[in-house]
Design a protein around this motif. Sequence first.
Motif, mmCIF file in Angstrom:
data_model
loop_
_atom_site.group_PDB
_atom_site.id
_atom_site.type_symbol
_atom_site.label_atom_id
_atom_site.label_comp_id
_atom_site.label_asym_id
_atom_site.label_seq_id
_atom_site.Cartn_x
_atom_site.Cartn_y
_atom_site.Cartn_z
ATOM 1 N N LYS A 59 29.300 39.017 39.356
ATOM 2 C CA LYS A 59 30.597 39.675 39.558
ATOM 3 C C LYS A 59 31.413 38.876 40.561
ATOM 4 O O LYS A 59 32.601 38.677 40.384
ATOM 5 C CB LYS A 59 30.355 41.096 40.081
ATOM 6 C CG LYS A 59 31.630 41.889 40.272
ATOM 7 C CD LYS A 59 31.333 43.339 40.569
ATOM 8 C CE LYS A 59 30.943 43.511 42.015
ATOM 9 N NZ LYS A 59 31.003 44.922 42.410
ATOM 10 N N LEU B 183 30.971 34.624 39.112
ATOM 11 C CA LEU B 183 31.061 34.231 37.696
ATOM 12 C C LEU B 183 30.075 33.131 37.405
ATOM 13 O O LEU B 183 30.422 32.093 36.856
ATOM 14 C CB LEU B 183 32.483 33.749 37.378
ATOM 15 C CG LEU B 183 33.194 34.414 36.225
ATOM 16 C CD1 LEU B 183 34.352 33.582 35.732
ATOM 17 C CD2 LEU B 183 32.283 34.721 35.058
ATOM 18 N N PHE C 2 36.821 42.760 37.549
ATOM 19 C CA PHE C 2 35.455 42.742 37.020
ATOM 20 C C PHE C 2 34.832 44.120 37.102
ATOM 21 O O PHE C 2 34.104 44.539 36.210
ATOM 22 C CB PHE C 2 34.607 41.736 37.818
ATOM 23 C CG PHE C 2 34.410 40.453 37.096
ATOM 24 C CD1 PHE C 2 33.144 40.027 36.728
ATOM 25 C CD2 PHE C 2 35.498 39.666 36.750
ATOM 26 C CE1 PHE C 2 32.968 38.841 36.042
ATOM 27 C CE2 PHE C 2 35.333 38.488 36.066
ATOM 28 C CZ PHE C 2 34.054 38.068 35.712
ATOM 29 N N ILE D 163 35.680 46.229 34.142
ATOM 30 C CA ILE D 163 34.915 45.898 32.921
ATOM 31 C C ILE D 163 33.474 46.376 33.067
ATOM 32 O O ILE D 163 32.914 46.993 32.156
ATOM 33 C CB ILE D 163 34.940 44.392 32.647
ATOM 34 C CG1 ILE D 163 36.374 43.931 32.387
ATOM 35 C CG2 ILE D 163 34.061 44.041 31.458
ATOM 36 C CD1 ILE D 163 36.512 42.434 32.328
ATOM 37 N N THR E 234 33.524 39.045 26.963
ATOM 38 C CA THR E 234 33.736 37.731 27.599
ATOM 39 C C THR E 234 35.229 37.428 27.666
ATOM 40 O O THR E 234 35.726 36.943 28.693
ATOM 41 C CB THR E 234 33.009 36.622 26.816
ATOM 42 O OG1 THR E 234 31.649 36.983 26.698
ATOM 43 C CG2 THR E 234 33.137 35.286 27.507
ATOM 44 N N LYS F 173 37.629 39.535 27.826
ATOM 45 C CA LYS F 173 38.205 40.385 28.871
ATOM 46 C C LYS F 173 37.929 39.778 30.249
ATOM 47 O O LYS F 173 38.791 39.770 31.122
ATOM 48 C CB LYS F 173 37.599 41.793 28.812
ATOM 49 C CG LYS F 173 38.078 42.621 27.654
ATOM 50 C CD LYS F 173 38.189 44.087 28.034
ATOM 51 C CE LYS F 173 39.460 44.675 27.819
ATOM 52 N NZ LYS F 173 40.492 45.142 28.132
ATOM 53 N N LYS F 174 36.704 39.275 30.440
ATOM 54 C CA LYS F 174 36.350 38.681 31.736
ATOM 55 C C LYS F 174 37.206 37.438 31.972
ATOM 56 O O LYS F 174 37.667 37.193 33.097
ATOM 57 C CB LYS F 174 34.865 38.289 31.756
ATOM 58 C CG LYS F 174 33.923 39.486 31.881
ATOM 59 C CD LYS F 174 32.469 39.029 31.886
ATOM 60 C CE LYS F 174 31.534 40.214 31.948
ATOM 61 N NZ LYS F 174 30.117 39.814 31.798
#
Lengths: 397, 162
Positions: free
Chosen positions: A284, A287, A302, A305, B80, B82-83
């Motif tokens: 997080k 990455l 993050f 999500i 992915t 979205k990230k």
Amino acid sequence: MMKTKIAFILILFLSFALLFSGTGESFVYAEETDGGQTQQTSAEELIEEIDLSGLEEYFATLNDNQKSLFGTSLYDYLKKIVNGDFEFGYSSFFTYMLSTLGVSLAEILPMLISIIAVSVLISFIGGMKGSFASQSVDGIVNFAGIALVSAIVLLQVFSAIRDTSALVMTLKTQMEAVFPVLFTLMTALGASGSIAIYQPAVAVLAFSVTELVSAIALPMLIITIVFSVVGNLSSATKLGGMAKFFVSAAKWILYTSFFLFLAFLSVQGITAAVYDNISVRTAKFALSKYVPVIGGYLSEGFNVILAGTVLIKNAVGLTAVIIMFVSVVPVLFKVIAVSLSLKLAGALTEPFEGGKVCGLLGSVSSSVNLLVAVILGMVFLYFVFLILIIASGNLVL
Amino acid sequence: MSAVTKWILGIFAAVIIGVVVDLLFSGSRMSKMIRCATATVTLVIIVMPLPSMIKSGFGAGETVFEYNPQTDDYFLSFVTDKKLKVLAGGVEEMLEKEGISGASVTIDAETDGDEINIVQVFINLSNSVIDENLQHINKNELATDKTVEYLGVDESRIVVYG
């Protein structure tokens, strides 16, 4: 029987703990903050994209009574949990359990009445024979009576065994539908350590344990019941000892396998959960290797999500637990009803017949208890597995 | 009819025949012998299938290791993406703090399991506005340098246009 009672109480306690959990920092509901709308939108967006076809296919096979507990389609039910609108229908669940119990009792009542009627008849004819009939006739009448009782008992017991075997396959189908979805969500979270451990464990649970039950435990149980019946049918062939041997062997195999699997899973699951909580937090913030940023837009983005993914994972896990219980309850109640009714029949016929029929009913009832142990064992393993997966990755938020 | 069913029926048949014969000859001198014979035959029928069962074994081992639950690759690529959008947003925010507002960033990446490897970063400065104090600085170079520092990628992977 004591051990199965303890396992049953433990499962009930854990179920209520799971259903009542969700206060404060709930791992199921979205938090009501300024970012709550964004969080919910993100989770809803994610839920639209995930492939739940396997689970939906299984959900469609449930009967109307079972579907009524959910009230809506599977997708809508998951969305309700994710949005925090979930309210577990305790009254409808209890109504479902009571109706299932009623159906089971209605099924075994004719058996009970038939056994009592046959025992009364044997006793009546035995009392009537006096000097009219020789010992041979007495023997023939007793044999005919016991054979009839055996046939009635075997019909019910084999029906219970068939239902248990079907339940084991049902649980296997559920696992094959649920675990790919949960593994997908865990991969999206970055919980690679957990997946590396859980994937082979799922294979062992879905294949080896179910194979152990259907290929070894249930056939051994059938053999035990056959030996109990045959041993009581004929005084020339005494198979009580063999029956006890097979029941003991089946119990040892089952309990040892369940215990070893559970111990392995619990230790590995806890280790994996700790490892993944660290790795997901690291991912997080970093990455994997790029962004040494703590706080700010990036980590908040993050979080949205990850929170959405965790919400969906927990919602799918909770739904899987409910589906499991809904499938297991009818079969469990039926098997318990058969076991108890055999004991009751033995108790009621004792004053009339008091001999072989009682012995037959008692030994078959003890064997049927193994079915309860099989069902509770499988349910407990699957339940613990789901709990471990639900718990994995929650600490990242 | 399965092997188990045949076996069970065989046992029942032997026992029933034995009981009937025992009843017919009960009280006679032969009854003990008949009981012994019945018990022997029943035992032989019970034991008969065991050697073939032990030989064939239980085939659970092979299927365990073939089982491989398939993950939903479409969903994983969606997450992915979205990230990557969040990451691109982070770069835009960073550029804004450095004096370049209105930049639009897109990131191309490859995934390896849950790890993301950036292939290229596209920075569109056509609608961007540079801070007054930085008017003398080449905004393309500034954007490239700051992005290299922020993402830790090689300069060759950054494409600035507009």
